[in-house]
Design a protein around this motif. Structure first.
Motif, mmCIF file in Angstrom:
data_model
loop_
_atom_site.group_PDB
_atom_site.id
_atom_site.type_symbol
_atom_site.label_atom_id
_atom_site.label_comp_id
_atom_site.label_asym_id
_atom_site.label_seq_id
_atom_site.Cartn_x
_atom_site.Cartn_y
_atom_site.Cartn_z
ATOM 1 N N ARG A 290 0.856 -1.185 0.000
ATOM 2 C CA ARG A 290 0.000 0.000 0.000
ATOM 3 C C ARG A 290 0.890 1.232 0.000
ATOM 4 O O ARG A 290 1.716 1.395 0.900
ATOM 5 C CB ARG A 290 -0.912 0.008 1.231
ATOM 6 C CG ARG A 290 -1.897 -1.145 1.263
ATOM 7 C CD ARG A 290 -2.665 -1.150 2.570
ATOM 8 N NE ARG A 290 -3.604 -2.261 2.646
ATOM 9 C CZ ARG A 290 -3.263 -3.477 3.051
ATOM 10 N NH1 ARG A 290 -2.020 -3.736 3.419
ATOM 11 N NH2 ARG A 290 -4.166 -4.431 3.090
ATOM 12 N N TYR A 292 0.835 5.475 -0.539
ATOM 13 C CA TYR A 292 0.085 6.718 -0.720
ATOM 14 C C TYR A 292 0.826 7.571 -1.739
ATOM 15 O O TYR A 292 2.010 7.875 -1.549
ATOM 16 C CB TYR A 292 -0.029 7.440 0.619
ATOM 17 C CG TYR A 292 -0.925 8.662 0.576
ATOM 18 C CD1 TYR A 292 -2.199 8.597 0.032
ATOM 19 C CD2 TYR A 292 -0.499 9.878 1.103
ATOM 20 C CE1 TYR A 292 -3.021 9.703 -0.003
ATOM 21 C CE2 TYR A 292 -1.317 10.994 1.078
ATOM 22 C CZ TYR A 292 -2.583 10.897 0.519
ATOM 23 O OH TYR A 292 -3.387 11.998 0.482
ATOM 24 N N ASN A 297 -2.845 12.303 -8.027
ATOM 25 C CA ASN A 297 -4.307 12.416 -7.985
ATOM 26 C C ASN A 297 -4.849 13.551 -8.835
ATOM 27 O O ASN A 297 -6.029 13.886 -8.742
ATOM 28 C CB ASN A 297 -4.783 12.606 -6.535
ATOM 29 C CG ASN A 297 -4.581 11.347 -5.726
ATOM 30 O OD1 ASN A 297 -4.397 10.273 -6.268
ATOM 31 N ND2 ASN A 297 -4.592 11.490 -4.404
ATOM 32 N N TRP A 479 0.512 12.389 9.942
ATOM 33 C CA TRP A 479 -0.808 11.877 10.283
ATOM 34 C C TRP A 479 -0.918 10.430 9.818
ATOM 35 O O TRP A 479 -0.426 10.058 8.761
ATOM 36 C CB TRP A 479 -1.928 12.742 9.728
ATOM 37 C CG TRP A 479 -1.884 13.001 8.256
ATOM 38 C CD1 TRP A 479 -2.526 12.306 7.287
ATOM 39 C CD2 TRP A 479 -1.174 14.067 7.580
ATOM 40 N NE1 TRP A 479 -2.258 12.858 6.052
ATOM 41 C CE2 TRP A 479 -1.441 13.936 6.202
ATOM 42 C CE3 TRP A 479 -0.355 15.110 8.018
ATOM 43 C CZ2 TRP A 479 -0.895 14.795 5.253
ATOM 44 C CZ3 TRP A 479 0.187 15.964 7.056
ATOM 45 C CH2 TRP A 479 -0.095 15.816 5.706
ATOM 46 N N ILE A 481 -3.500 7.010 9.482
ATOM 47 C CA ILE A 481 -4.878 6.559 9.388
ATOM 48 C C ILE A 481 -4.971 5.184 10.037
ATOM 49 O O ILE A 481 -4.137 4.321 9.798
ATOM 50 C CB ILE A 481 -5.316 6.441 7.912
ATOM 51 C CG1 ILE A 481 -4.971 7.723 7.149
ATOM 52 C CG2 ILE A 481 -6.793 6.123 7.807
ATOM 53 C CD1 ILE A 481 -5.610 8.949 7.685
ATOM 54 N N PHE A 482 -5.981 4.983 10.838
ATOM 55 C CA PHE A 482 -6.160 3.669 11.458
ATOM 56 C C PHE A 482 -6.957 2.748 10.551
ATOM 57 O O PHE A 482 -7.848 3.182 9.823
ATOM 58 C CB PHE A 482 -6.893 3.800 12.800
ATOM 59 C CG PHE A 482 -6.065 4.446 13.864
ATOM 60 C CD1 PHE A 482 -5.053 3.734 14.487
ATOM 61 C CD2 PHE A 482 -6.293 5.751 14.243
ATOM 62 C CE1 PHE A 482 -4.275 4.332 15.472
ATOM 63 C CE2 PHE A 482 -5.525 6.354 15.223
ATOM 64 C CZ PHE A 482 -4.515 5.647 15.840
ATOM 65 N N GLY A 489 -2.125 2.605 9.967
ATOM 66 C CA GLY A 489 -2.040 2.276 8.546
ATOM 67 C C GLY A 489 -1.326 3.347 7.755
ATOM 68 O O GLY A 489 -0.201 3.740 8.100
ATOM 69 N N MET A 490 -1.992 3.847 6.749
ATOM 70 C CA MET A 490 -1.383 4.801 5.830
ATOM 71 C C MET A 490 -0.927 6.053 6.587
ATOM 72 O O MET A 490 -1.589 6.506 7.515
ATOM 73 C CB MET A 490 -2.418 5.177 4.767
ATOM 74 C CG MET A 490 -1.838 5.610 3.462
ATOM 75 S SD MET A 490 -1.004 4.264 2.603
ATOM 76 C CE MET A 490 -2.342 3.600 1.644
ATOM 77 N N GLU A 491 0.195 6.591 6.160
ATOM 78 C CA GLU A 491 0.770 7.723 6.882
ATOM 79 C C GLU A 491 1.368 8.711 5.890
ATOM 80 O O GLU A 491 1.922 8.321 4.857
ATOM 81 C CB GLU A 491 1.857 7.223 7.834
ATOM 82 C CG GLU A 491 2.509 8.328 8.645
ATOM 83 C CD GLU A 491 3.579 7.815 9.605
ATOM 84 O OE1 GLU A 491 3.993 6.653 9.475
ATOM 85 O OE2 GLU A 491 4.001 8.593 10.471
ATOM 86 N N TRP A 492 1.256 9.982 6.222
ATOM 87 C CA TRP A 492 1.913 11.007 5.411
ATOM 88 C C TRP A 492 2.275 12.162 6.338
ATOM 89 O O TRP A 492 1.938 12.127 7.534
ATOM 90 C CB TRP A 492 1.009 11.455 4.267
ATOM 91 C CG TRP A 492 1.769 11.980 3.079
ATOM 92 C CD1 TRP A 492 1.723 13.251 2.579
ATOM 93 C CD2 TRP A 492 2.674 11.254 2.243
ATOM 94 N NE1 TRP A 492 2.542 13.346 1.479
ATOM 95 C CE2 TRP A 492 3.144 12.143 1.256
ATOM 96 C CE3 TRP A 492 3.146 9.937 2.241
ATOM 97 C CZ2 TRP A 492 4.064 11.766 0.274
ATOM 98 C CZ3 TRP A 492 4.056 9.547 1.270
ATOM 99 C CH2 TRP A 492 4.503 10.464 0.302
ATOM 100 N N GLU A 512 -0.337 20.572 3.866
ATOM 101 C CA GLU A 512 -0.296 19.319 3.117
ATOM 102 C C GLU A 512 0.383 19.591 1.773
ATOM 103 O O GLU A 512 -0.213 19.456 0.707
ATOM 104 C CB GLU A 512 -1.690 18.738 3.016
ATOM 105 C CG GLU A 512 -2.253 18.463 4.418
ATOM 106 C CD GLU A 512 -3.590 17.757 4.461
ATOM 107 O OE1 GLU A 512 -4.082 17.340 3.399
ATOM 108 O OE2 GLU A 512 -4.135 17.632 5.561
ATOM 109 N N CYS A 515 0.783 17.281 -1.510
ATOM 110 C CA CYS A 515 -0.149 16.257 -1.033
ATOM 111 C C CYS A 515 -1.530 16.571 -1.575
ATOM 112 O O CYS A 515 -1.997 15.935 -2.500
ATOM 113 C CB CYS A 515 -0.128 16.214 0.483
ATOM 114 S SG CYS A 515 -1.335 15.114 1.210
ATOM 115 N N ASN A 516 -2.197 17.577 -0.992
ATOM 116 C CA ASN A 516 -3.395 18.125 -1.624
ATOM 117 C C ASN A 516 -3.519 19.620 -1.399
ATOM 118 O O ASN A 516 -4.528 20.209 -1.745
ATOM 119 C CB ASN A 516 -4.658 17.388 -1.193
ATOM 120 C CG ASN A 516 -5.089 17.743 0.209
ATOM 121 O OD1 ASN A 516 -4.493 18.611 0.858
ATOM 122 N ND2 ASN A 516 -6.112 17.106 0.700
#
Lengths: 568, 163
Positions: A290, A292, A297, A479, A481-482, A489-492, A512, A515-516
């Motif tokens: 996985r 990110y 995007n 940050w 994500i659980f 889980g995913m981290e950035w 961010e 990122c976004n």
């Protein structure tokens, strides 16, 4: 302890890494045929030995080690070929690394001499659109021992590293802070290579050898694509590892290293008690992991597109990011005040009701009306935010005003950076609150702080939406994500800043970047374990200013602030 | 058919041990749970047992398809799994007198995943790890109507309500 940092021209997320071609990688890997370099003396523990490593669902690797630098490899009983290698040992574990002759792939092999178990990381280039990004597949197996039945046990993926953090100093002199708040991502602060300003994240593997020894790998996906892999003894805080990839100048990095460090702490895990499982790969496809990849995007806009933005969504209705927000405050309604900042800016306000204000720069005659929201995070401390209509960069202000002490700090947000036209930027303005009824302090101000640095706080915004902040450096925030099972889980991560408003009350923002483009700003109340805040972004749907509100849990703290303080 | 073996709701409940919903009871249906309960010949009774088994298998197949991602009017796209709501002791299948239609009541737990409809980084990342939804489990009752066409049972309709 940390050497003086060498700051790069660009931080990792701003480097335009070369899109290396397959041919260029072929050329650069020629030097890897001699095996990895090493500052430490390589181990000759394998010299003269033969090993046959059998893996589950993977290759069988036959090795004959001529000496401490050359081996012959036979894959799946195929023809043998010679290549250079390097090995280092950590207690009863040997790590050796080599490339496959004539190929863009190789093996990093971890052998536990006590148990005969082995973990094999097959690594390769040119397996993704970004050829330089190291791919990997992890195989578990054992060293075949003539006539003996295969062992039933295997090394395995684990969550037992989750929540740990270490300072590492390699024999190369490279120093890092590394945090493992996830079961398949990790966060690393490059103290020497990048000056330790920011933390970055990469997809990671965690494999358990025993309760002390673990294998960790990360790949700097979306950056240089470099892989760092090591065996670590978390009890003795020692490591042996290998680094493979291409640096910012496209030079091959292929070396094994030995390191030691300091344990920085342990933050909480949120899986059910008894759950020690690691993160399974997302599919059976070879190399699956996985990752990110926010810059893929298609969210970036041109300067012309940003200039043309006229639509603005200001504190719209319910949002998943504000499911647990505090009630809107009526504190400011009917008040008149001026915020005077030390940079010379002064803003006059008339708050007509709880969601409508008028503002003007001091000296102007015309008022500009805006929609705003405000929250009283602590008694007398109000956070509010609004757009600055008419300003050149879709500007906004997010203000924390302490009416008990006459102090105000504002985050001035603008849209557009030298890198991305619709990416937010931020400035912090310190100042005072002037009203007819009070005289503000002349010298006292809010101030930047490192009191949050190293802390981890979970934030539950609404059902199903929970993350964890890890305040990795005084200038960055990560940050996580659980997953549904509570595993990280995913981290950035992104650049950040922290201001102390009062004891246990902190204003934080994070960008961010790459990122976004969002600027998030929250006022963290460590007593109520609640925040209030404002998100600010510009996308194809227009400009957006929206509320943030979440319930917090304290997940622990790493002892890291000391690494960022300037020394004589 | 005499008064002693005429199927009644009371008789069905006593033999099937099931609590039928009002619509099912109103249909005058009965369940083939024993010759004494339905007043049919052994051959007819065997046929009805085979029908009930076929309908039960059809429902299981339906649940299996839902668990593999199928959706319909009753089971929306957010439902990702049905699991048994007990041991089936409250389930019931009732055949019409002519044996050409049937009604079923099946207790289950409906596990749904409702996507979080927000455009933000956290949701993007959650989706990137295969999540980004609110998961709920709700005890439910599936009410299904079945029809026999060309000798094969088919599902005519399915509705779902909270248990």
């Amino acid at each position: 302890m940390q050497q003086n940092p060498a700051y790069p021209q660009e931080q990792m997320h701003r480097i335009a890494y070369t899109q290396l071609t397959v041919g260029e990688i072929d050329e650069k890997l020629a030097a890897a045929a001699d095996g990895p370099s090493s500052v430490s003396v390589l181990s000759d523990v394998l010299a003269g030995r033969t090993l046959r490593i059998v893996t589950d669902n993977g290759p069988t690797l036959g090795y004959r080690f001529d000496d401490g630098r050359r081996l012959e490899l036979s894959e799946n009983d195929g023809p043998a070929a010679g290549v250079g290698y390097g090995a280092l040992t950590l207690d009863h574990v040997t790590l050796f690394s080599h490339m496959v002759p004539g190929a863009q792939r190789g093996y990093n092999v971890i052998v536990d001499e006590d148990t005969g178990l082995a973990t094999v990381f097959e690594v390769w280039f040119s397996g993704f659109v970004d050829n330089r990004e190291v791919q990997r597949e992890v195989y578990f197996g054992y060293v075949e021992s003539g006539g003996e039945p295969p062992p039933e046990a295997r090394h395995s993926r684990t969550n037992r590293v989750e929540g740990k953090g270490f300072y590492w100093r390699q024999d190369t002199g490279v120093e890092t802070l590394e945090f493992y708040p996830s079961t398949f991502y990790s966060n690393f602060v490059e103290l020497t290579r990048f000056g330790g300003e920011l933390g970055f994240c990469g997809p990671s593997d965690y494999v358990k050898i025993n309760d002390d020894l673990y294998v960790y790998s990360r790949t700097e996906c979306e950056f240089s694509g470099t892989m760092t892999l090591y065996v670590m003894d978390v009890n003795r805080v020692e490591q042996v590892g290998v680094r493979l990839g291409f640096d910012a100048a496209d030079a091959l990095e292929y070396y094994v290293f030995r390191g030691s460090g300091e344990w920085l702490g342990q933050i909480a895990q949120f899986e059910a008690f008894g759950d020690v499982a690691g993160a399974a790969p997302p599919s059976d496809e070879k190399g699956a992991r996985r990752v990110y990849r926010p810059m893929r995007n298609d969210w970036t806009m041109t300067e012309a597109e940003v200039r043309a933005v006229t639509d603005a969504s200001v504190f719209p209705g319910p949002s998943a990011m504000a499911g647990n927000k505090s009630p809107v405050s009526g504190f400011l309604a009917d008040r008149a005040l001026t915020l005077r900042f030390d940079n010379g800016k002064a803003v006059e306000y008339r708050f007509d009701d709880i969601q409508t204000l008028r503002w003007r720069w001091e000296g102007e005659s015309a008022w500009r009306e805006q929609r705003y929201e405000s929250w009283e995070s602590a008694p007398g401390v109000i956070m509010f935010g609004h757009l600055l209509a008419g300003e050149p960069d879709h500007d906004c202000l997010k203000v924390v005003a302490d009416f008990d002490h006459g102090l105000a700090t504002a985050i001035h947000g603008t849209i557009g950076t030298p890198y991305i036209a619709n990416e937010a930027a931020a400035e912090t303005w310190f100042g005072v609150v002037e009203t007819d009824a009070s005289t503000p302090p002349r010298y006292r101000r809010h101030a930047f702080t490192d009191e949050l640095v190293g802390r981890a706080l979970t934030w539950n915004y609404s059902p199903g939406l929970t993350s964890m902040h890890l305040y990795t450096t005084p200038h960055s925030l990560s940050w996580i994500i659980f997953g549904q099972d509570g595993a990280g889980g995913m981290e950035w991560s992104g650049p950040a800043s922290y201001v102390k408003i009062r004891d246990d009350l902190y204003l934080a923002y994070w960008l961010e970047e790459a990122c976004n483009g969002t600027l998030g700003t929250i006022l963290v109340n460590m007593r109520t374990m609640h925040d209030c805040g404002i998100g600010y972004s510009c996308g194809r749907n227009g400009l957006r200013l929206s509320a943030i509100g979440a319930h917090a849990r304290h997940a622990g703290r790493f002892d890291v602030a000391r690494f960022y303080r300037d020394r004589a | 058919m005499d008064a002693n073996n005429r199927p009644t709701r009371r008789r069905f409940l006593s033999t099937a041990g099931a609590a039928l919903s009002a619509p099912l009871a109103a249909a005058g249906a009965y369940a083939a749970t024993g010759p004494e309960a339905v007043g049919v010949s052994p051959d007819e009774h065997r046929t009805r047992l085979e029908d009930v088994n076929a309908i039960r298998a059809l429902y299981r197949d339906y649940a299996r398809r839902v668990n593999h991602g199928a959706s319909d009017g009753a089971i929306d796209a957010n439902v990702h799994r049905l699991s048994a709501g007990g041991f089936g002791e409250d389930d019931a299948i009732a055949l019409s007198p002519d044996g050409q239609t049937a009604a079923g009541v099946f207790h289950c737990v409906v596990h749904s995943r409702t996507p979080i409809e927000t455009d933000c980084t956290l949701v993007d990342m959650a989706r990137a790890q295969g999540e980004g939804y609110v998961e709920r489990s709700q005890p439910s009752v599936i009410e299904a109507e079945f029809i026999k066409e060309d000798g094969a049972w088919k599902i005519r309709s399915v509705t779902r309500r909270p248990a």
